[in-house]
Design a protein around this motif. Sequence first.
Motif, PDB file in Angstrom:
ATOM      1  N   ASP A 147     -14.481  39.230  20.389  1.00 40.74           N
ATOM      2  CA  ASP A 147     -15.189  39.416  21.644  1.00 40.74           C
ATOM      3  C   ASP A 147     -14.492  40.491  22.461  1.00 40.74           C
ATOM      4  O   ASP A 147     -13.315  40.793  22.268  1.00 40.74           O
ATOM      5  CB  ASP A 147     -15.251  38.110  22.435  1.00 40.74           C
ATOM      6  CG  ASP A 147     -16.468  38.064  23.348  1.00 40.74           C
ATOM      7  OD1 ASP A 147     -17.241  39.039  23.347  1.00 40.74           O
ATOM      8  OD2 ASP A 147     -16.648  37.058  24.051  1.00 40.74           O
ATOM      9  N   ARG A 197     -24.994  49.039  25.839  1.00 41.98           N
ATOM     10  CA  ARG A 197     -24.236  47.958  26.447  1.00 41.98           C
ATOM     11  C   ARG A 197     -24.813  47.594  27.809  1.00 41.98           C
ATOM     12  O   ARG A 197     -24.409  46.609  28.405  1.00 41.98           O
ATOM     13  CB  ARG A 197     -22.745  48.265  26.622  1.00 41.98           C
ATOM     14  CG  ARG A 197     -22.291  49.606  26.614  1.00 41.98           C
ATOM     15  CD  ARG A 197     -20.792  49.791  26.785  1.00 41.98           C
ATOM     16  NE  ARG A 197     -20.111  48.909  27.678  1.00 41.98           N
ATOM     17  CZ  ARG A 197     -19.298  47.937  27.278  1.00 41.98           C
ATOM     18  NH1 ARG A 197     -19.086  47.718  26.000  1.00 41.98           N
ATOM     19  NH2 ARG A 197     -18.690  47.191  28.153  1.00 41.98           N
ATOM     20  N   PRO A 235     -21.679  35.759  14.379  1.00 43.45           N
ATOM     21  CA  PRO A 235     -21.096  36.309  15.610  1.00 43.45           C
ATOM     22  C   PRO A 235     -19.753  35.682  15.976  1.00 43.45           C
ATOM     23  O   PRO A 235     -18.912  36.338  16.606  1.00 43.45           O
ATOM     24  CB  PRO A 235     -22.157  36.018  16.675  1.00 43.45           C
ATOM     25  CG  PRO A 235     -23.430  35.868  15.915  1.00 43.45           C
ATOM     26  CD  PRO A 235     -23.051  35.271  14.599  1.00 43.45           C
ATOM     27  N   ARG A 236     -19.542  34.445  15.563  1.00 48.37           N
ATOM     28  CA  ARG A 236     -18.281  33.771  15.914  1.00 48.37           C
ATOM     29  C   ARG A 236     -17.082  34.399  15.220  1.00 48.37           C
ATOM     30  O   ARG A 236     -15.938  34.193  15.635  1.00 48.37           O
ATOM     31  CB  ARG A 236     -18.380  32.286  15.563  1.00 48.37           C
ATOM     32  CG  ARG A 236     -19.382  31.519  16.442  1.00 48.37           C
ATOM     33  CD  ARG A 236     -19.596  30.116  15.928  1.00 48.37           C
ATOM     34  NE  ARG A 236     -20.226  30.119  14.601  1.00 48.37           N
ATOM     35  CZ  ARG A 236     -20.564  29.017  13.940  1.00 48.37           C
ATOM     36  NH1 ARG A 236     -20.346  27.823  14.479  1.00 48.37           N
ATOM     37  NH2 ARG A 236     -21.133  29.107  12.750  1.00 48.37           N
ATOM     38  N   THR A 282     -26.687  43.431  11.770  1.00 47.59           N
ATOM     39  CA  THR A 282     -25.919  43.131  12.980  1.00 47.59           C
ATOM     40  C   THR A 282     -24.449  43.515  12.810  1.00 47.59           C
ATOM     41  O   THR A 282     -23.784  43.878  13.786  1.00 47.59           O
ATOM     42  CB  THR A 282     -26.040  41.645  13.352  1.00 47.59           C
ATOM     43  OG1 THR A 282     -25.641  40.839  12.228  1.00 47.59           O
ATOM     44  CG2 THR A 282     -27.469  41.300  13.730  1.00 47.59           C
ATOM     45  N   LYS A 292     -22.089  43.872  23.876  1.00 47.31           N
ATOM     46  CA  LYS A 292     -20.679  43.846  24.253  1.00 47.31           C
ATOM     47  C   LYS A 292     -19.969  42.801  23.407  1.00 47.31           C
ATOM     48  O   LYS A 292     -20.347  41.624  23.440  1.00 47.31           O
ATOM     49  CB  LYS A 292     -20.506  43.496  25.738  1.00 47.31           C
ATOM     50  CG  LYS A 292     -21.241  44.406  26.703  1.00 47.31           C
ATOM     51  CD  LYS A 292     -21.089  43.901  28.135  1.00 47.31           C
ATOM     52  CE  LYS A 292     -21.976  44.696  29.073  1.00 47.31           C
ATOM     53  NZ  LYS A 292     -21.897  44.193  30.466  1.00 47.31           N
ATOM     54  N   ARG A 351     -19.298  40.347  20.809  1.00 46.59           N
ATOM     55  CA  ARG A 351     -20.168  39.650  19.856  1.00 46.59           C
ATOM     56  C   ARG A 351     -21.557  39.371  20.424  1.00 46.59           C
ATOM     57  O   ARG A 351     -22.403  38.797  19.744  1.00 46.59           O
ATOM     58  CB  ARG A 351     -19.522  38.333  19.430  1.00 46.59           C
ATOM     59  CG  ARG A 351     -19.350  37.322  20.572  1.00 46.59           C
ATOM     60  CD  ARG A 351     -18.918  35.968  20.028  1.00 46.59           C
ATOM     61  NE  ARG A 351     -17.610  36.026  19.432  1.00 46.59           N
ATOM     62  CZ  ARG A 351     -16.503  35.561  20.010  1.00 46.59           C
ATOM     63  NH1 ARG A 351     -16.561  35.028  21.235  1.00 46.59           N
ATOM     64  NH2 ARG A 351     -15.349  35.624  19.407  1.00 46.59           N
ATOM     65  N   ARG A 352     -21.800  39.797  21.649  1.00 46.64           N
ATOM     66  CA  ARG A 352     -23.047  39.447  22.329  1.00 46.64           C
ATOM     67  C   ARG A 352     -24.028  40.610  22.366  1.00 46.64           C
ATOM     68  O   ARG A 352     -23.623  41.759  22.498  1.00 46.64           O
ATOM     69  CB  ARG A 352     -22.756  38.977  23.754  1.00 46.64           C
ATOM     70  CG  ARG A 352     -21.880  37.748  23.835  1.00 46.64           C
ATOM     71  CD  ARG A 352     -21.526  37.424  25.287  1.00 46.64           C
ATOM     72  NE  ARG A 352     -20.769  36.191  25.393  1.00 46.64           N
ATOM     73  CZ  ARG A 352     -19.458  36.084  25.196  1.00 46.64           C
ATOM     74  NH1 ARG A 352     -18.752  37.177  24.894  1.00 46.64           N
ATOM     75  NH2 ARG A 352     -18.845  34.922  25.301  1.00 46.64           N
ATOM     76  N   ILE A 355     -28.640  41.244  23.343  1.00 47.50           N
ATOM     77  CA  ILE A 355     -29.988  40.721  23.562  1.00 47.50           C
ATOM     78  C   ILE A 355     -30.972  41.706  22.952  1.00 47.50           C
ATOM     79  O   ILE A 355     -30.906  42.909  23.225  1.00 47.50           O
ATOM     80  CB  ILE A 355     -30.304  40.555  25.062  1.00 47.50           C
ATOM     81  CG1 ILE A 355     -29.318  39.603  25.734  1.00 47.50           C
ATOM     82  CG2 ILE A 355     -31.739  40.060  25.246  1.00 47.50           C
ATOM     83  CD1 ILE A 355     -29.458  38.166  25.307  1.00 47.50           C
ATOM     84  N   TYR A 387     -22.228  45.675  15.595  1.00 54.42           N
ATOM     85  CA  TYR A 387     -20.906  45.292  16.097  1.00 54.42           C
ATOM     86  C   TYR A 387     -19.872  46.389  15.815  1.00 54.42           C
ATOM     87  O   TYR A 387     -19.046  46.711  16.676  1.00 54.42           O
ATOM     88  CB  TYR A 387     -20.463  43.976  15.450  1.00 54.42           C
ATOM     89  CG  TYR A 387     -21.263  42.767  15.873  1.00 54.42           C
ATOM     90  CD1 TYR A 387     -21.570  42.543  17.211  1.00 54.42           C
ATOM     91  CD2 TYR A 387     -21.709  41.835  14.934  1.00 54.42           C
ATOM     92  CE1 TYR A 387     -22.301  41.427  17.596  1.00 54.42           C
ATOM     93  CE2 TYR A 387     -22.428  40.719  15.315  1.00 54.42           C
ATOM     94  CZ  TYR A 387     -22.728  40.515  16.643  1.00 54.42           C
ATOM     95  OH  TYR A 387     -23.445  39.407  17.031  1.00 54.42           O
ATOM     96  N   ARG A 437     -27.205  44.989  26.390  1.00 58.40           N
ATOM     97  CA  ARG A 437     -26.048  44.139  26.706  1.00 58.40           C
ATOM     98  C   ARG A 437     -25.200  43.870  25.458  1.00 58.40           C
ATOM     99  O   ARG A 437     -24.746  42.752  25.214  1.00 58.40           O
ATOM    100  CB  ARG A 437     -26.486  42.852  27.382  1.00 58.40           C
ATOM    101  CG  ARG A 437     -27.358  43.110  28.612  1.00 58.40           C
ATOM    102  CD  ARG A 437     -27.339  41.992  29.606  1.00 58.40           C
ATOM    103  NE  ARG A 437     -28.113  42.311  30.796  1.00 58.40           N
ATOM    104  CZ  ARG A 437     -27.687  43.069  31.812  1.00 58.40           C
ATOM    105  NH1 ARG A 437     -26.480  43.594  31.761  1.00 58.40           N
ATOM    106  NH2 ARG A 437     -28.454  43.303  32.849  1.00 58.40           N
TER     107      ARG A 437
END
Length: 293
Positions: free
Chosen positions: A282, A235, A277-278, A144, A258, A260-261, A263, A148, A256
């Motif tokens: 973002d 995205r 992810p935190r 991941t 974008k 830190r998000r 699916i 990112y 999607r």
Amino acid sequence: MAQDPDLSEYLIAPDPAAARLTRAVRGVDQDGAETDLQVVEERPLTIYLNRQEVVTAMTIGDYPEYLALGFLRNQRMLDADDEITRVDYDEELETVVVRTARQTDYEDKMRRRTRTSGCAVGTVFGDMMEGLDQVRLPQTPVATSALYALSARINRTPSLYLAAGAIHGTVLCQDGRALVYMEDVGRHNAVDKIAGWMLSEGVGGADKILYTTGRLTSEMVIKTAMMGIPVLASRSGFTAWGVEIARQVGLTLIGRLKGRRFICLSGQDRLVRDVDPRTVADEPGRSGRKGGA
């Protein structure tokens, strides 16, 4: 180009200033003031396989040889072991002729055409699902952190999209590196250019990620799988048939994406969640690239 941190790792990167790709058009804005706007050019390119005319595609006109090779390979008109003897591009006639040692005749195949959901009206042939049951995609893991990093890097890259809009991009990636970035008025053309480059350079897809700025449709999933690439990311969003086919062939489908998000609707077993992810920045509410195209 080598001095730009966003372009140094690319083998092929967008060139928004390239001649013939855009032109200035004068109009008026909401206040009635005259303004010049750079708009993307669109021109026909007719592709021949040996003596047979196959299709006329609307394209921005760059990398026509890669587009022709990739289109023919993704339509399974070129076999993996075909000897390509010549690729001839005539700029004045706007044609590319791909010549092979093998004699070819796809008259029956060409009667069964399907207009796709792609921008600029994509065309595939009626047996588009043929051969998918034989696809075996490798279980290459995808971190991941790499997703990112790619998303952030690609969205900062100078491109025709950011300069003029009305265009799609497709990027061939490896781990967290963006290698080849192609753009066109249709996302199907952009991915065919990637396929043509891979075929021309003898590059395999087993350890690659394909990133697209467009929707994750059935056509995009099929082409990615047939290129041997196990991961497709965007995205933008999904179509139901695209998800169904991705699950059928075991392709990791991520949409999607974008900031830190993201699916993942297929192939989540390849994901290696190596970053919280935190801790990822973002995406601002107003960014230069949109995800609904």
